[in-house]
Write a protein that holds these residues in place. Structure first.
Motif, PDB file in Angstrom:
ATOM      1  N   SER A  57      -1.335   4.102   8.115  1.00  0.00           N
ATOM      2  CA  SER A  57       0.004   3.885   7.569  1.00  0.00           C
ATOM      3  C   SER A  57       1.021   3.603   8.670  1.00  0.00           C
ATOM      4  CB  SER A  57       0.452   5.100   6.755  1.00  0.00           C
ATOM      5  OG  SER A  57       0.641   6.217   7.604  1.00  0.00           O
ATOM      6  N   ASN A  58       0.642   3.831   9.948  1.00  0.00           N
ATOM      7  CA  ASN A  58       1.562   3.558  11.057  1.00  0.00           C
ATOM      8  C   ASN A  58       1.484   2.119  11.540  1.00  0.00           C
ATOM      9  OD1 ASN A  58       2.570   6.210  11.200  1.00  0.00           O
ATOM     10  ND2 ASN A  58       0.749   6.875  12.334  1.00  0.00           N
ATOM     11  N   SER A  81       3.349  -1.312   3.798  1.00  0.00           N
ATOM     12  CA  SER A  81       3.030  -0.002   3.230  1.00  0.00           C
ATOM     13  C   SER A  81       4.249   0.914   3.277  1.00  0.00           C
ATOM     14  CB  SER A  81       1.871   0.649   4.006  1.00  0.00           C
ATOM     15  OG  SER A  81       2.265   0.926   5.334  1.00  0.00           O
ATOM     16  N   VAL A  82       4.163   1.996   2.524  1.00  0.00           N
ATOM     17  CA  VAL A  82       5.221   3.004   2.528  1.00  0.00           C
ATOM     18  C   VAL A  82       4.550   4.370   2.449  1.00  0.00           C
ATOM     19  CG1 VAL A  82       5.514   2.906  -0.003  1.00  0.00           C
ATOM     20  CG2 VAL A  82       7.393   3.745   1.443  1.00  0.00           C
ATOM     21  N   ARG A 139       0.852  -1.198   0.000  1.00  0.00           N
ATOM     22  CA  ARG A 139       0.000   0.000   0.000  1.00  0.00           C
ATOM     23  C   ARG A 139       0.886   1.246   0.000  1.00  0.00           C
ATOM     24  NH1 ARG A 139      -2.731  -0.148   4.689  1.00  0.00           N
ATOM     25  NH2 ARG A 139      -1.636   1.651   5.527  1.00  0.00           N
ATOM     26  N   LEU A 140       0.675   2.092  -0.984  1.00  0.00           N
ATOM     27  CA  LEU A 140       1.391   3.364  -1.069  1.00  0.00           C
ATOM     28  C   LEU A 140       0.504   4.417  -0.431  1.00  0.00           C
ATOM     29  CD1 LEU A 140       2.629   3.174  -4.802  1.00  0.00           C
ATOM     30  CD2 LEU A 140       3.633   2.133  -2.755  1.00  0.00           C
ATOM     31  N   ASP A 141       0.924   4.923   0.720  1.00  0.00           N
ATOM     32  CA  ASP A 141       0.165   5.961   1.427  1.00  0.00           C
ATOM     33  C   ASP A 141       0.722   7.317   1.056  1.00  0.00           C
ATOM     34  OD1 ASP A 141      -1.934   4.937   3.232  1.00  0.00           O
ATOM     35  OD2 ASP A 141      -0.275   3.716   4.008  1.00  0.00           O
ATOM     36  N   PHE A 142      -0.095   8.091   0.372  1.00  0.00           N
ATOM     37  CA  PHE A 142       0.360   9.393  -0.119  1.00  0.00           C
ATOM     38  C   PHE A 142      -0.142  10.524   0.781  1.00  0.00           C
ATOM     39  CE2 PHE A 142      -0.075   6.777  -3.973  1.00  0.00           C
ATOM     40  CZ  PHE A 142       1.202   6.908  -4.503  1.00  0.00           C
TER      41      PHE A 142
END
Ligand SMILES: [Fe+2]
Length: 318
Positions: free
Chosen positions: A213-214, A220-221, A190-193
């Motif tokens: 995202s934590n 994820s990143v 998962r790409l967290d923007f």
């Protein structure tokens, strides 16, 4: 003998203006040659730069990002369009567009034509000042040193069709990160923007990152996306937990010294960081030199236009 001396001295004196004039003409001719090179050759010497950044959770597959920026599109840019079409052959997993898409009121259709094959891939975008406001002919070099955009405060400044442009991007599935978060899952990661509106215009309002995202159980990143990499902006992203950041705006210095050394960054970022990967704490900041220039400053020196392929790889360790 003395007669010869007498006649020689005045001849030397009278030749001085001619000599100075000759040097001046040679200097002017040299400067004109350099500008001609910067305009006709360097401006179209499109490059693909490659970077590898180990920021993904251990065990993750690679994710290939195509980072494009600062197209500054105007009608008639066939070579830039052909280069951008060719970028689709790289088959990126994701396109990140960090803004300054236009440089002309009629630039939208050419831009969408140039981006058409790339919009078949997942994408995210943020705007730059040259998505909102058309450039004006004042002193072309002011782009290189002016640090604060004041276009928004000028009611007479020509507006660009950014709403139409953003709607066209979103219609093709690209996600606007304009002071907001979003996420995409690619290859199981998962790409967290977290993205901001243009810091150069003072439009930036940091949304932080999605709390999900934590979660250490997640693969994820956290990715921060901005147009102008002002120090306050990259520091806030780093403080919010960004693990990698993408920016444009600097044009890599645009008119550089031999060896590509930038003299200016057009913001408060050190010129040495105006192009390429540098670090803010442990987070890499990838800055693109961009694919274009303002149409009123169409010269590059020792700083060719570029697209950047960033391969995100897994960190080592458990
Ligand atoms: Fe730009």
């Amino acid at each position: 003998m003395s007669g010869r001396l007498h006649t020689t001295a005045p001849a030397s004196i009278t030749s001085l203006p001619a000599l100075v004039g000759g040097i001046g003409m040679a200097t002017a001719a040299g400067a004109a040659s350099v500008l001609a090179y910067g305009h006709f050759i360097e401006l179209n010497r499109f490059q693909v730069r490659e970077e590898r950044l180990a920021v993904l959770p251990p065990g993750s597959p690679d994710i290939v990002i195509l980072h494009i920026s600062d197209m500054h599109m105007i009608p008639g840019q066939r070579r830039k369009t052909a280069f951008m079409h060719g970028l689709a052959e790289l088959q990126p997993d994701l396109v990140i567009n960090t803004g300054d898409n236009l440089s002309h009121i009629d630039g939208l259709d050419p831009l969408l034509t140039a981006l058409d094959p790339l919009m078949d891939f997942p994408g995210v975008f943020v705007p730059g000042s040259n998505c909102y406001f058309a450039p004006r002919l004042k002193n072309p070099a002011r782009y290189l040193w002016r640090h604060t955009g004041n276009e928004a405060r000028d009611p007479d400044h020509q507006r660009l069709p950014f709403e139409k442009m953003h709607a066209a991007f979103e219609k093709r599935g690209w996600k606007g990160l304009i002071n907001r978060t979003d996420a995409l899952t690619i290859r199981g990661v998962r790409l967290d923007f977290s993205g901001v509106d243009d810091p150069h215009l003072g439009y930036d309002r940091h949304p932080g990152f999605n709390p999900e995202s934590n979660d250490p159980q997640d693969s994820s990143v956290r990715i921060g996306v901005m147009h102008a990499p002002y120090l306050r902006t990259i520091r806030q992203f780093a403080e919010d937990g960004a693990e990698v950041m993408f920016a444009g705006h600097t044009h890599g210095g645009q008119i550089c010294l031999p060896g590509g050394r930038a003299v200016v960054s057009n913001c408060d970022l050190a010129p040495s960081r105006a192009k390429g990967v540098s670090y803010e704490g442990s987070a890499p900041l990838q800055v693109s030199a961009g694919l274009g220039t303002s149409r009123f400053a169409p010269v590059r020196l020792f700083c060719p236009p570029e697209a950047v392929v960033v391969r995100l790889t897994a960190r080592s360790g458990s």
